[in-house]
Design a protein around this motif. Structure first.
Motif, PDB file in Angstrom:
ATOM      1  N   PRO A  22      -2.584  17.423 -15.787  1.00 61.12           N
ATOM      2  CA  PRO A  22      -3.590  16.380 -15.509  1.00 61.12           C
ATOM      3  C   PRO A  22      -4.928  16.633 -16.200  1.00 61.12           C
ATOM      4  O   PRO A  22      -5.579  15.691 -16.656  1.00 61.12           O
ATOM      5  CB  PRO A  22      -3.732  16.420 -13.978  1.00 61.12           C
ATOM      6  CG  PRO A  22      -2.476  17.053 -13.489  1.00 61.12           C
ATOM      7  CD  PRO A  22      -2.091  18.028 -14.542  1.00 61.12           C
ATOM      8  N   GLY A  23      -5.350  17.895 -16.294  1.00 63.81           N
ATOM      9  CA  GLY A  23      -6.632  18.207 -16.903  1.00 63.81           C
ATOM     10  C   GLY A  23      -6.561  18.555 -18.365  1.00 63.81           C
ATOM     11  O   GLY A  23      -7.563  18.972 -18.951  1.00 63.81           O
ATOM     12  N   ALA A  24      -5.373  18.381 -18.980  1.00 65.26           N
ATOM     13  CA  ALA A  24      -5.175  18.721 -20.392  1.00 65.26           C
ATOM     14  C   ALA A  24      -5.643  20.147 -20.690  1.00 65.26           C
ATOM     15  O   ALA A  24      -6.261  20.415 -21.723  1.00 65.26           O
ATOM     16  CB  ALA A  24      -5.888  17.718 -21.295  1.00 65.26           C
ATOM     17  N   ASP A  25      -5.366  21.060 -19.759  1.00 68.63           N
ATOM     18  CA  ASP A  25      -5.709  22.479 -19.942  1.00 68.63           C
ATOM     19  C   ASP A  25      -4.605  23.125 -20.779  1.00 68.63           C
ATOM     20  O   ASP A  25      -3.702  23.795 -20.261  1.00 68.63           O
ATOM     21  CB  ASP A  25      -5.841  23.151 -18.578  1.00 68.63           C
ATOM     22  CG  ASP A  25      -6.456  24.540 -18.668  1.00 68.63           C
ATOM     23  OD1 ASP A  25      -6.595  25.055 -19.800  1.00 68.63           O
ATOM     24  OD2 ASP A  25      -6.787  25.117 -17.618  1.00 68.63           O
ATOM     25  N   THR A  26      -4.693  22.928 -22.079  1.00 61.30           N
ATOM     26  CA  THR A  26      -3.613  23.323 -22.975  1.00 61.30           C
ATOM     27  C   THR A  26      -3.358  24.821 -22.946  1.00 61.30           C
ATOM     28  O   THR A  26      -2.204  25.264 -22.957  1.00 61.30           O
ATOM     29  CB  THR A  26      -3.948  22.895 -24.416  1.00 61.30           C
ATOM     30  OG1 THR A  26      -4.403  21.551 -24.400  1.00 61.30           O
ATOM     31  CG2 THR A  26      -2.736  23.005 -25.310  1.00 61.30           C
ATOM     32  N   GLY A  27      -4.416  25.606 -22.917  1.00 62.51           N
ATOM     33  CA  GLY A  27      -4.245  27.048 -22.913  1.00 62.51           C
ATOM     34  C   GLY A  27      -3.482  27.533 -21.701  1.00 62.51           C
ATOM     35  O   GLY A  27      -2.589  28.380 -21.816  1.00 62.51           O
ATOM     36  N   ARG A  28      -3.817  26.991 -20.552  1.00 61.99           N
ATOM     37  CA  ARG A  28      -3.135  27.388 -19.323  1.00 61.99           C
ATOM     38  C   ARG A  28      -1.650  27.037 -19.383  1.00 61.99           C
ATOM     39  O   ARG A  28      -0.779  27.869 -19.096  1.00 61.99           O
ATOM     40  CB  ARG A  28      -3.804  26.687 -18.135  1.00 61.99           C
ATOM     41  CG  ARG A  28      -3.217  27.026 -16.782  1.00 61.99           C
ATOM     42  CD  ARG A  28      -3.940  26.225 -15.708  1.00 61.99           C
ATOM     43  NE  ARG A  28      -3.626  26.663 -14.368  1.00 61.99           N
ATOM     44  CZ  ARG A  28      -4.152  26.123 -13.264  1.00 61.99           C
ATOM     45  NH1 ARG A  28      -5.033  25.132 -13.367  1.00 61.99           N
ATOM     46  NH2 ARG A  28      -3.822  26.580 -12.075  1.00 61.99           N
ATOM     47  N   ARG A  73      -6.677  31.883 -22.861  1.00 58.69           N
ATOM     48  CA  ARG A  73      -6.455  30.527 -22.328  1.00 58.69           C
ATOM     49  C   ARG A  73      -7.546  29.576 -22.787  1.00 58.69           C
ATOM     50  O   ARG A  73      -7.259  28.479 -23.292  1.00 58.69           O
ATOM     51  CB  ARG A  73      -6.387  30.597 -20.805  1.00 58.69           C
ATOM     52  CG  ARG A  73      -6.505  29.283 -20.089  1.00 58.69           C
ATOM     53  CD  ARG A  73      -6.480  29.503 -18.580  1.00 58.69           C
ATOM     54  NE  ARG A  73      -6.958  28.332 -17.865  1.00 58.69           N
ATOM     55  CZ  ARG A  73      -7.073  28.259 -16.540  1.00 58.69           C
ATOM     56  NH1 ARG A  73      -6.735  29.297 -15.804  1.00 58.69           N
ATOM     57  NH2 ARG A  73      -7.520  27.163 -15.966  1.00 58.69           N
ATOM     58  N   SER A  74      -8.793  29.953 -22.643  1.00 60.67           N
ATOM     59  CA  SER A  74      -9.899  29.072 -23.034  1.00 60.67           C
ATOM     60  C   SER A  74      -9.977  28.937 -24.552  1.00 60.67           C
ATOM     61  O   SER A  74     -10.332  27.868 -25.067  1.00 60.67           O
ATOM     62  CB  SER A  74     -11.216  29.611 -22.479  1.00 60.67           C
ATOM     63  OG  SER A  74     -11.469  30.926 -22.958  1.00 60.67           O
ATOM     64  N   TRP A  75      -9.611  29.997 -25.264  1.00 62.32           N
ATOM     65  CA  TRP A  75      -9.617  29.905 -26.728  1.00 62.32           C
ATOM     66  C   TRP A  75      -8.601  28.861 -27.206  1.00 62.32           C
ATOM     67  O   TRP A  75      -8.891  28.061 -28.086  1.00 62.32           O
ATOM     68  CB  TRP A  75      -9.287  31.262 -27.345  1.00 62.32           C
ATOM     69  CG  TRP A  75     -10.326  32.314 -27.084  1.00 62.32           C
ATOM     70  CD1 TRP A  75     -11.583  32.126 -26.575  1.00 62.32           C
ATOM     71  CD2 TRP A  75     -10.189  33.723 -27.314  1.00 62.32           C
ATOM     72  NE1 TRP A  75     -12.244  33.322 -26.470  1.00 62.32           N
ATOM     73  CE2 TRP A  75     -11.412  34.327 -26.923  1.00 62.32           C
ATOM     74  CE3 TRP A  75      -9.174  34.529 -27.809  1.00 62.32           C
ATOM     75  CZ2 TRP A  75     -11.624  35.700 -27.013  1.00 62.32           C
ATOM     76  CZ3 TRP A  75      -9.374  35.898 -27.907  1.00 62.32           C
ATOM     77  CH2 TRP A  75     -10.596  36.471 -27.512  1.00 62.32           C
ATOM     78  N   ILE A  76      -7.416  28.889 -26.621  1.00 65.36           N
ATOM     79  CA  ILE A  76      -6.371  27.939 -27.027  1.00 65.36           C
ATOM     80  C   ILE A  76      -6.779  26.513 -26.680  1.00 65.36           C
ATOM     81  O   ILE A  76      -6.633  25.584 -27.488  1.00 65.36           O
ATOM     82  CB  ILE A  76      -5.030  28.297 -26.362  1.00 65.36           C
ATOM     83  CG1 ILE A  76      -4.520  29.627 -26.900  1.00 65.36           C
ATOM     84  CG2 ILE A  76      -3.998  27.198 -26.602  1.00 65.36           C
ATOM     85  CD1 ILE A  76      -3.265  30.127 -26.210  1.00 65.36           C
ATOM     86  N   THR A  77      -7.320  26.333 -25.478  1.00 67.10           N
ATOM     87  CA  THR A  77      -7.749  24.992 -25.073  1.00 67.10           C
ATOM     88  C   THR A  77      -8.830  24.470 -26.011  1.00 67.10           C
ATOM     89  O   THR A  77      -8.777  23.312 -26.456  1.00 67.10           O
ATOM     90  CB  THR A  77      -8.270  25.020 -23.623  1.00 67.10           C
ATOM     91  OG1 THR A  77      -7.231  25.492 -22.760  1.00 67.10           O
ATOM     92  CG2 THR A  77      -8.703  23.637 -23.183  1.00 67.10           C
TER      93      THR A  77
END
Length: 650
Positions: free
Chosen positions: A612-618, A55-59
């Motif tokens: 809202p937080g643009a958390d793309t990976g999530r 998740r964090s890698w993708i974001t």
């Protein structure tokens, strides 16, 4: 005389097939895993220390890509904003630099009436004119035109891109395999999952909505192009070769005209997908009816939400009916230039000129002022308050009973299952139906969600989809049987199904909120209203497909209608029923992200929280998780249906 008993004895003494032996062995293995999970924690819940931080890698990757590719994204945004600005100026902004107003609503409504008459006659003309007038007299004109502007810009782009990809895939089998795999993931991924990556790269507003809508609307045109060109009769192509056509001439003068109906079906699907996505894109700032409807739902302004929902539905119905009518319409071959003498074209030109000329003297011709518009939201709000006050006391016990005694036990069971049992059971089913390759599909796809820390949300999604699918089977199958038996009932049921499929997905949230407020049952009922249609249609189709000779043989054997249905017709129609279950699961998964707006804890809620937080990976992983469930169900049910068809000799 003795052959039948010998054959029957041989069958009776035949040992069980290897497939059933493998299935029993897999069941025993699952039981062993359940027991072992009580003593080995890693077999029960995947440790957080072993979760892969994908998740964090993708974001981080998307944040880097947004910074590095800023000139490219700005260029794409500028190119797309030009036709959008022109369309918006025509429909509702006007050309302020030139001092010109937008197209008057009277001209647009009249134009839709004339277009409907040209395509489909009086009934379609009436539908187009009244639906467009509704937007004006209920004060929704500007918002509706914002939505229509995106549709007008995206549909040609998606059609051209999908067509180009489809032609390329038709000519290159290797590319076709890659493209179909991409299309499978794109169509199985919920609408909202497209929004996260687009927001990171392009921000909020109309242009990101354009791009997300383009991506979502592209696959149907590509698939229909491939299908249409594959179904062109070989003798037609051979005739083209014999006529000396080059490869390009064969494409444009032979194959495409022969595949015209399938290509037009693709255009129809692009239009409907575009409108569905435009409404969802309101979550990233796309102005229009979707944004208004979302705000009304969040504020529980049910009356306004109904008005706006009806407006969206009318636009969808008009676009769907007109595109279908145009698809069925036999093109008339006229001499060159005759179109400019067409009575419909002259009628619209006269109406447009007249409305523009009188607009300075009668501004209401351009857009109705607020004091001339109407609203039925207040009576609906009063009705909702009455329902909440008078009926909720009776509805609440029913809601609580179903939730406590049916839904929650199923949810707890899904969460209780150890992950090796879930993956092992699906792998065993795949092994029996299609061998090792199919067995690895659920392990690889759903195992990815386990390793990335989304297992609990995945199982909550499975719980909601399973509940919806079971109810759809229990309701849709009898309704489909009834429709197959009674032509009058079939007409009414098919009309209702057409209407339900035309509604934008937001609409289904309104009645469940009114009656059941926010709960798991509300989520299931909203998904049920959207997803039960395929079960009805495929049950009806499967029973109509049963050969009449088989039915007559069953009647001659003295079977009762119920025996004939259970022992003859339903077994023959079972492959179609499986296809109905498949499509029900797909549509239920599509609603998962929408029902997150009224509260849930599944993968859809993860997508909604990521925006809202643009958390793309999530958001992207949650969307892929929903797609993985759909792909797994599709592969397993498809293999089962194919096996049944082979057994039936079809």
């Amino acid at each position: 005389m003795n052959s039948a008993p010998v054959s029957g004895q041989a069958i009776a003494t035949n040992p069980p097939s290897n497939g059933y032996q493998r299935f029993i062995a897999a069941i025993l293995a699952c039981v062993a895993f359940v027991v072992a999970a009580k003593y080995i924690p890693v077999l029960d819940k995947w440790p957080t220390d072993l979760v892969i931080p994908l998740r964090s890698w993708i974001t981080g990757a998307f944040v880097w890509l947004a910074q590095v590719g800023k000139p490219v994204t700005r260029g794409i945004a500028w190119v797309l904003s030009q036709p959008l600005a022109l369309t918006e100026a025509l429909l509702y902004r006007g050309f302020t630099a030139l001092g010109l107003p937008p197209l008057p609503w009277v001209a647009v409504a009249g134009g839709m009436t004339i277009l409907g008459h040209w395509i489909g006659g009086r009934r379609l003309a009436l539908l187009g004119g009244l639906s467009t007038t509704y937007l004006a007299i209920f004060g929704l004109w500007t918002e509706a035109m914002k939505t229509v502007s995106i549709v007008i810009v995206i549909v040609p782009l998606a059609v051209m891109a999908g067509f180009a990809l489809g032609v390329w895939a038709f000519r290159n089998r290797r590319f076709e395999k890659v493209l179909n795999a991409c299309f499978d993931i794109m169509q199985a991924t919920p609408h909202m999952a497209y929004l996260g990556p687009v927001v990171v790269l392009f921000g909020f507003g109309q242009v990101p909505a354009l791009i997300a809508t383009f991506i979502f609307a592209l696959p149907p045109m590509g698939r229909c192009t491939i299908l249409g060109m594959r179904t062109v009769q070989p003798d037609v192509i051979e005739a083209g070769h014999m006529s000396g056509c080059t490869r390009r001439q064969l494409l444009w003068k032979v194959q495409l005209p022969a595949a015209q109906q399938t290509l037009l079906l693709g255009v129809n699907q692009v239009v409907m997908q575009t409108l569905a996505m435009v409404v969802i894109a309101s979550l990233v700032g796309a102005a229009g009816l979707g944004q208004k409807l979302l705000f009304s739902l969040q504020q529980l302004q049910i009356g306004k939400a109904v008005e706006q929902g009806v407006a969206i539905t009318l636009i969808a119905v008009v676009l769907d009916r007109m595109s279908q009518a145009f698809m069925r319409r036999v093109p008339a071959h006229r001499p060159a230039g005759e179109i400019f003498r067409h009575k419909h074209l002259f009628g619209f030109a006269a109406l447009l000129i007249a409305s523009i000329v009188i607009s300075p003297f009668f501004p209401a011709v351009v857009e109705l002022p607020k004091d001339l518009t109407f609203s039925y939201g207040a009576p609906i709000n009063q009705a909702v308050r009455w329902v909440s006050r008078e009926l909720f006391a009776y509805v609440k016990p029913v809601r609580d009973f179903i939730t406590i005694w049916a839904l929650l036990p199923l949810r707890d069971f899904c969460l209780w299952l150890p992950w090796p049992v879930v993956l092992g059971s699906l792998a065993a089913i795949g092994w029996v139906l299609g061998g090792l390759r199919l067995a690895l599909v659920p392990v690889a796809l759903l195992g990815t969600m386990l390793l990335t820390g989304f297992w609990t949300q995945l199982m909550l999604t499975v719980y909601l989809v399973t509940s919806t699918t079971v109810l759809s089977i229990l309701i849709g199958t009898p309704v489909g049987i009834w429709a197959s038996r009674r032509p009058l009932a079939a007409g009414i049921i098919n009309t209702i199904c057409d209407t339900l499929q035309t509604f934008p997905s937001f609409i289904y949230l309104i009645p469940v909120i009114m009656l059941f407020q926010t709960s798991d049952l509300s989520n299931v009922l909203a998904m049920l209203a959207y997803a039960s249609v395929p079960m009805i249609r495929f049950a009806q189709l499967g029973l109509k497909r049963v050969p009449q000779a088989t039915v007559e043989a069953a009647i001659a054997s003295g079977t009762t209608p119920f025996q004939r249905l259970v022992k003859v017709e339903l077994p023959i129609a079972f492959p179609e029923l499986l296809m109905g279950i498949n499509q029900t699961i797909m549509m239920a998964l599509a609603m998962v992200a929408i029902t997150a707006l009224i509260g849930s804890q599944d993968l859809g809620q993860e997508i909604y929280k990521a925006l809202p937080g643009a958390d793309t990976g999530r958001g992207l992983l949650a969307g892929l998780g929903i797609a993985f469930i759909g792909i797994t169900a599709d592969r397993l049910l498809g293999a089962w249906a194919a096996k049944l068809n082979r057994n039936l000799g079809m």
